[in-house]
Design a protein around this motif. Structure first.
Motif, PDB file in Angstrom:
ATOM      1  N   ASN A 161      35.070  34.955  39.676  1.00  0.00           N
ATOM      2  CA  ASN A 161      35.307  34.501  40.930  1.00  0.00           C
ATOM      3  C   ASN A 161      36.788  35.022  41.433  1.00  0.00           C
ATOM      4  O   ASN A 161      36.839  35.506  42.418  1.00  0.00           O
ATOM      5  CB  ASN A 161      35.020  33.022  41.038  1.00  0.00           C
ATOM      6  CG  ASN A 161      33.768  32.527  40.956  1.00  0.00           C
ATOM      7  OD1 ASN A 161      32.892  33.220  41.261  1.00  0.00           O
ATOM      8  ND2 ASN A 161      33.377  31.440  40.459  1.00  0.00           N
ATOM      9  N   GLU A 165      37.507  37.650  44.119  1.00  0.00           N
ATOM     10  CA  GLU A 165      38.474  37.554  45.421  1.00  0.00           C
ATOM     11  C   GLU A 165      39.600  38.545  45.607  1.00  0.00           C
ATOM     12  O   GLU A 165      39.981  38.830  46.480  1.00  0.00           O
ATOM     13  CB  GLU A 165      38.784  36.069  45.293  1.00  0.00           C
ATOM     14  CG  GLU A 165      39.878  35.748  46.446  1.00  0.00           C
ATOM     15  CD  GLU A 165      40.420  34.291  46.394  1.00  0.00           C
ATOM     16  OE1 GLU A 165      41.095  33.942  47.262  1.00  0.00           O
ATOM     17  OE2 GLU A 165      39.858  33.425  45.487  1.00  0.00           O
ATOM     18  N   ILE A 171      32.413  39.587  40.110  1.00  0.00           N
ATOM     19  CA  ILE A 171      32.054  39.097  38.932  1.00  0.00           C
ATOM     20  C   ILE A 171      31.434  39.836  37.872  1.00  0.00           C
ATOM     21  O   ILE A 171      31.790  39.504  36.702  1.00  0.00           O
ATOM     22  CB  ILE A 171      31.199  37.702  39.383  1.00  0.00           C
ATOM     23  CG1 ILE A 171      31.404  36.735  38.074  1.00  0.00           C
ATOM     24  CG2 ILE A 171      29.804  37.894  39.643  1.00  0.00           C
ATOM     25  CD1 ILE A 171      30.937  35.316  38.254  1.00  0.00           C
TER      26      ILE A 171
END
Length: 413
Positions: A161, A165, A171
């Motif tokens: 995660n 971001e 992922i």
């Protein structure tokens, strides 16, 4: 830090490299209370675990902190996407935060189940943990190993995660090291009982096959059907667009799980003394043996089924039809509602069948040749790993290109 904030692409590359380093180091932290040599011998007998480990970015040969890899997350995501594809109202009403919490709970539950299953296979390798010259019961080692595996699985999801971001590749990039490291093993001992020696002539052959497969998959991933859409409420060029249906509607997903599913029935039969001598066991062994014609056909059937399942989950034609209606998008000469549903489902089946047959041909050619030269059958596992790599790298490259273009874009010069 100011430099990284200014150069977004460089910042994301640094984050991804850092997360990959942490992931690789986590694969080397062996769980306490387990004898590595005995664990290696115990897990090596479970062929399907070795193949699953390559596709989920985990280490299922020797138990480590991150042995489960992305397995629980991927299984949970597939389960949730399958629910979403059925277009239940209660699923559609969930907020993004609620969906995230539910997916994390599903991942945790699957991590518990997979950790327990892995430790079950590791029971012969459990050894007492010594604390202050006192040996603790084996139950402590067993529970400790389960908890560490669960924590490692959730840590992997957290790292993924963070990469989604701040890094590149989302992922799924955490699968990349495991697939790369597993390539020689996939070629040399893909089906465990077949050996392909890594001599110079064999490596040259593997290099040529790799080049051909990369080119072929890059081409196949570019092929798509474009269904023209009409937007009556928008004027100008924006009133016309298209709906793309990829030839490989499921990408490399069928390859990721086909080998594991192919071997699981036989592994379950072998672990049950009562069923081992039954006629059902003989039939299952026949259709799950890559060295028989029935086994080759069975493997092809599994790839086709996975193509339909993962393709339906990815495209979600029923939900897509509903979204088109809500967005005032229509297919020329096709009525909204059930007619659009049937139209999209028809073309989904056409593309899924065509793409699935392409994957089947690519997968079974080495198996057919392997009927005469057994080591060649390992190329099926090897080609599957290459397909996963191509899919991952293509997505990574598209993201890099988009970020580079964004970084170079200037309104005024």
């Amino acid at each position: 830090m100011k430099f990284l904030r200014k150069h977004l692409l460089t910042s994301r590359i640094v984050w991804t490299l850092l997360i990959l380093v942490i992931s690789i180091l986590g694969q080397d932290i062996i769980i306490p209370g387990i004898d590595p040599a005995v664990a290696d011998a115990a897990l090596s007998k479970q062929s399907f675990l070795q193949m699953l480990g390559i596709t989920i970015g985990g280490e299922l040969k020797i138990p480590t902190l991150l042995s489960l890899g992305l397995g629980p997350y991927m299984m949970g995501l597939i389960f949730w996407q399958a629910l979403a594809a059925l277009d239940f109202d209660w699923v559609n009403r969930l907020t993004i935060n609620q969906t995230g919490y539910i997916q994390k709970i599903i991942t945790l539950m699957l991590a518990i189940l997979q950790a327990y299953q892995l430790v079950f296979y590791l029971k012969p390798a459990l050894v007492p943990i010594t604390v202050l010259d006192h040996s603790l019961p084996l139950l402590v080692s067993e529970i400790g190993a389960i908890l560490i595996l669960i924590a490692g699985a959730m840590l992997t999801v957290f790292l993924g995660n963070v990469n989604a971001e701040k890094g590149l590749g989302g992922i799924s990039i955490l699968i990349l090291p495991g697939v790369l490291i597993g390539l020689p093993r996939a070629l040399q001992a893909g089906w465990q009982d077949l050996n392909y020696p890594l001599t110079v002539p064999h490596l040259l052959t593997a290099g040529l096959v790799t080049l051909v497969v990369i080119i072929l998959f890059v081409m196949l991933l570019q092929i798509e059907l474009r269904i023209p859409l009409q937007r009556p409420l928008i004027e100008g060029n924006g009133s016309q667009s298209y709906l793309p249906f990829k030839l490989l509607v499921a990408g490399a997903m069928p390859f990721m799980f086909s080998s594991t599913l192919f071997l699981i029935p036989n592994e379950l039969i072998e672990s049950n003394g009562t069923l081992r001598a039954s006629h059902l066991a003989k039939f299952i062994h026949l259709v799950t043996n890559q060295q028989t014609v029935a086994g080759i056909v069975g493997y092809g059937v599994i790839i086709m089924l996975l193509t339909y399942i993962f393709g339906f989950i990815t495209i979600q034609p029923l939900r897509l039809s509903k979204q088109m209606k809500e967005n005032n998008e229509y297919i020329l000469n096709v009525f909204p509602g059930m007619a659009t549903n049937d139209y999209l489902l028809k073309w989904f089946l056409v593309m899924a069948t065509s793409g699935g047959l392409c994957l089947v041909v690519i997968a079974v050619i080495p198996l057919i040749i392997g009927l005469k030269w057994h080591g060649i059958a390992n190329y099926t596992i090897y080609i599957g790993s290459i397909a996963i790599l191509v899919t991952l790298i293509q997505g990574l490259w598209e993201q890099i290109r988009a970020l580079y273009s964004k970084q170079q874009y200037q309104v005024f010069k």
